[in-house]
Structures are given as C-alpha cells and as structure tokens.
Write a protein that holds these residues in place. Structure first.
Motif, PDB file in Angstrom:
ATOM      1  N   SER A 233       5.999   8.105  -1.118  1.00 34.23           N
ATOM      2  CA  SER A 233       5.949   8.854  -1.942  1.00 34.23           C
ATOM      3  C   SER A 233       7.031  10.326  -1.999  1.00 34.23           C
ATOM      4  O   SER A 233       7.486  10.824  -2.647  1.00 34.23           O
ATOM      5  CB  SER A 233       4.622   9.687  -2.290  1.00 34.23           C
ATOM      6  OG  SER A 233       3.754   8.567  -2.728  1.00 34.23           O
TER       7      SER A 233
ATOM      8  N   SER B 117      -0.864   7.519  -7.810  1.00 37.03           N
ATOM      9  CA  SER B 117      -0.666   6.550  -6.694  1.00 37.03           C
ATOM     10  C   SER B 117      -1.862   5.666  -6.314  1.00 37.03           C
ATOM     11  O   SER B 117      -2.925   6.140  -6.681  1.00 37.03           O
ATOM     12  CB  SER B 117      -0.495   7.347  -5.282  1.00 37.03           C
ATOM     13  OG  SER B 117      -0.282   6.803  -4.129  1.00 37.03           O
TER      14      SER B 117
ATOM     15  N   HIS C 233       3.529   3.533  -7.100  1.00 36.89           N
ATOM     16  CA  HIS C 233       3.473   4.944  -7.324  1.00 36.89           C
ATOM     17  C   HIS C 233       4.331   5.185  -8.716  1.00 36.89           C
ATOM     18  O   HIS C 233       5.096   4.206  -8.972  1.00 36.89           O
ATOM     19  CB  HIS C 233       3.978   5.680  -6.376  1.00 36.89           C
ATOM     20  CG  HIS C 233       3.782   5.501  -4.739  1.00 36.89           C
ATOM     21  ND1 HIS C 233       2.471   5.650  -4.273  1.00 36.89           N
ATOM     22  CD2 HIS C 233       4.488   5.000  -3.866  1.00 36.89           C
ATOM     23  CE1 HIS C 233       2.520   5.362  -3.077  1.00 36.89           C
ATOM     24  NE2 HIS C 233       3.731   5.063  -2.561  1.00 36.89           N
TER      25      HIS C 233
END
Length: 455
Positions: free
Chosen positions: A136, A155, A361
């Motif tokens: 991320s 996520s 994500h």
C-alpha cells in the motif's frame, strides 16, 4: 557466524526457516529454533548443519534470557501477547527484534529504549499486517510523488482454499487459526469512512453488509474489519474521504455465516454446562425455542426463515450439524468453542489440499482535476501442507526483514512497522523472486459505489 534466534516453530514458521537455511551458507548465518516442542522445530530444520533445535519455554526466564543473549537478532513467532517479555530481554541484551504481530501498547513503550540502544524492533511484517502495509505504501508514496491528492483507499485480504481444493458448499476451509475465524469481527463495531461519512457496523449486522470484488477474473466478497481507521494517520491519510479495510471470502460465505451469528453460536462470553456430553444436534437445539412436536430442523428453518431448497439450508446440512451421535467432547466449552469443533470436521485442510492468499488494494486519487484509480492485486497458492500460502506470505517478509536488519541494510532504529521506503522497497523487490508480486492496473475511478454493497 551470525546467530538468528527464532522463537516459535508453528505453521507460519516453515517458509521463514527454509528461506534462512537456504541463505545460511552465503550469508554466514546460524539458526537456533526454540520451541516448547523440540519435535516441531526439528521437523523444519531437517538436520541442516547451520541450524539446531532447542527446547525453549518462553515463560522460563532463564531459558529465554540465555537464548536471547547468545543471538544477534531475535525473530518471535509467538502469539502476540507473549512478545513483550522477549522484547524486554532484547533491550537488556541489545538485540534487534522482528515480529509479524500488531504493535501492542506495551511494545510502543519500548521505542525510546530501542532508539537509545540503536535497536530495530520491526513489527507487523507478515501478511496482514505486513504485506498490506508495504504494498500500500509503495503505491501511496508513488501517487504523492506525482503531486496528486488521495481520495480513496480500500484494502482487502483473505486466507482461502485454492480452487482445486475447494470441494464444499461454503467454498472455505481453515487456513489459519480456526478460533480467530470463529471470533472474527467481535469486540466492537466495525468503523470506516465513506465519502466523508463515518460508518459503524455492529457485530450482528457485520456479515450482511459486504462488498463485491473482482480479483483476476474471480468474484469475491469482503466484510469490514473492526477498525479500518487505525492506519489513517500512520499512512498519512488523515483527510481521506474514503477508507475501508475488509476480509475476503468467496461470494455467499458471509450470508451463511450470519446464521451462526444470529443464533448466538459464535458467542465466547459464557460456558455451557455438560457441553462434553452434548451432541451436535443438542448444540443447535440450545438456541431454539422449546417444542414437544417440532423437529430441530423445522424449528431452525422457521426461526431463520430458510426454505428447504435454499442453498443456505444445504450448507448447514453439509456440516452434519444435526447429527445426534457426534459428541462435542469439550468440557465447559463456550458456544464459539463448540461451533469451532463442529466446523473443524468439515473445514480442516486435508493432506492433498492447497491454500490460497488473496489481497487487493484500491487507490483513488485526483490529479490536475482528473480522478483516477489504481487496482493492485495479489494471489498466492500454497505448495503443500508445510509450505502453505499463509506460511509463505507471513514468513518470507519476516525472514527477509531480519536478514536485511542483520546485514545493516535496514538502519533506522525504534519500534516500527514497515511503511518506510527503506524497508518496503528492498523487501517487495526480493519477494518477487518467490512469486509474491502485486499486479497493478489503472481502472475507471468509481469512488464509493453503493451498488457494489450487499445489504
């Protein structure tokens, strides 16, 4: 040789140990594997000349201190609540520490001492948390570098059974601690923010509000994690309008699991008298009204409003949950423990089964007045019952981080998680060599889409 002490030789340690053993000659390292069961650790080192197994009871102060003092770096694969005593010893004997667990309040209090002693206490460096942080932050930092504004971050992660081993109506088997699966979502409302509006989902509604996901052409659903907002400041996303974190399952799982929640079968707050002598059928009947004439099946269908030809009913039948002969055999058990016992009959991975880890994500951002979205996805399959996808995605980040700390390639001291470029960039790069690589693509910006939510 540098000595790496690994405390805990459970299921998540197999890939971690194999990685370090494979590197032991070239990197001049020796592994000491400490576990309450020497048999567990011995199985994983396979008589390798650069490793030894020892009995280590983490509650035995002398054993623990002696092992830590002899090491150059400590990897704790113990349950999270046991890390703190190991961490205190690491301060005393000036040793680096790596764990895959969430940073506890007690661990945070050691930050000053770790920095004063030049020690790295790397936490949350497994799968989730771990891979989620690193993958991320790599994308978020890239978006910021463009001068763009983050609008959305979602996520999702799940441990599932691989398609070739998916042979039940629930499309699910236990690939990690079954107790954690049964208790998932408890302990407070799920919190997240969507389009600037805070949302709170109480436990009894959690599994009826799920999001649809499409990952590599396969359909999944996700239910909200308990606190999606805890990493907002950590990621530098304090002003983001949408932030949501969830757990991935195959479509239909959550609706069926919700039956157990509504009945009260996942409750872990009280024990049942005479639970060891109860049959599976007796267990189900605990939560239904008394009737001298109606069967347990009829009472359950009536209470939950399930038709006999509904797949939900077929899922319950498949679990053999109405069997009057099978016994719980657990004294003073909670409903959650009794349910876990029943589910383990059907959902335990068999020797031939392979597991699978799925992560995705979504990043929404605005640049030059244009809204864009990036979708980043990962699918990893296990090799067998030793080197599972879960062991691989938890253990390899831990192992790589430990070796890079030992070699001085990761330098910043203190209690931390892997969100800095110094940490995530080299680890993600090396993970590609082991088939752990995210696929990123630009997709149309959707923002929060209420049509994508069930319930």
């Amino acid at each position: 040789m540098k000595n790496i002490l690994i405390i805990g030789a459970g299921k998540s340690s197999s890939s971690l140990i194999k990685y370090l053993l494979d590197k032991s000659n070239s990197e001049n390292i020796f592994l000491t594997i400490g576990d309450i069961s020497k048999e567990n650790s011995s199985k994983l080192i396979l008589n390798h000349k650069n490793a030894k197994a020892i009995v280590l009871d983490v509650f035995n102060k002398t054993e623990r201190e002696t092992a830590i003092e002899k090491s150059d770096i400590v990897i704790s694969m113990l349950p999270a609540r046991f890390h703190i005593e190991v961490a205190k010893d690491c301060i005393t004997y000036k040793k680096h520490l790596v764990t895959a667990s969430y940073v506890s309040k007690e661990m945070k209090t050691l930050d000053k001492a770790a920095k004063e002693n030049g020690l790295i206490f790397m936490n949350e460096i497994g799968l989730d948390p771990g891979l989620d942080h690193m993958s991320s932050m790599q994308v978020i930092d890239g978006i910021r570098k463009k001068g763009a504004k983050m609008l959305l971050f979602e996520s999702f992660c799940g441990g599932l059974v691989a398609p070739e081993s998916d042979d039940n109506l629930w499309n699910y088997k236990f690939t990690w601690n079954p107790r954690n699966v049964v208790l998932a979502g408890q302990g407070g409302a799920a919190m997240f923010i969507q389009e600037g509006t805070y949302k709170y989902l109480p436990y009894h509604k959690l599994f009826r509000r799920t999001e649809f996901l499409n990952i590599n052409g396969d359909k999944y659903e996700a239910y909200a994690n308990r606190d999606s907002l805890k990493y907002r400041s950590v990621y530098g996303l304090d002003d983001i309008p949408t932030m949501y974190r969830g757990t991935i399952r195959k479509v239909g799982f959550s609706r069926a699991w919700n039956l157990f929640v509504q009945l009260g079968m996942t409750d872990d707050s009280y024990t049942i008298e005479n639970s060891e002598n109860m049959s599976y059928r007796d267990f189900v009947n605990l939560f239904l009204a008394y009737s001298p004439s109606d069967s347990v099946e009829l009472k359950l269908r009536s209470y939950l409003k399930i038709d006999q030809d509904d797949v939900m009913w077929e899922k319950l039948i498949e679990l053999d949950i109405f069997n009057p002969k099978k016994k719980i055999e657990l004294p003073n058990a909670t409903p959650a423990q009794m349910l876990q016992k029943i589910l383990e009959d059907s959902w335990t991975l068999q020797q031939k089964d392979r597991d699978m880890v799925v992560m995705q994500h979504l990043f929404g951002y605005e640049i030059n007045g244009e809204r864009r979205q990036i979708e980043s996805s990962l699918v990893v399959k296990g090799e067998n019952q030793t080197y599972t996808a879960m062991a691989k995605t938890v253990g390899l980040p831990v192992a790589i981080a430990a070796l890079k700390i030992l070699k001085g390639e990761i330098k910043t001291p203190g209690v931390q998680i892997p969100i800095s470029k110094e940490v995530y960039e080299p680890i993600l790069k090396e993970l590609k060599n082991y088939g752990i690589e995210f696929t990123e693509k630009e997709v149309p910006y959707l923002g929060y889409n209420p049509n994508n939510v069930i319930g």
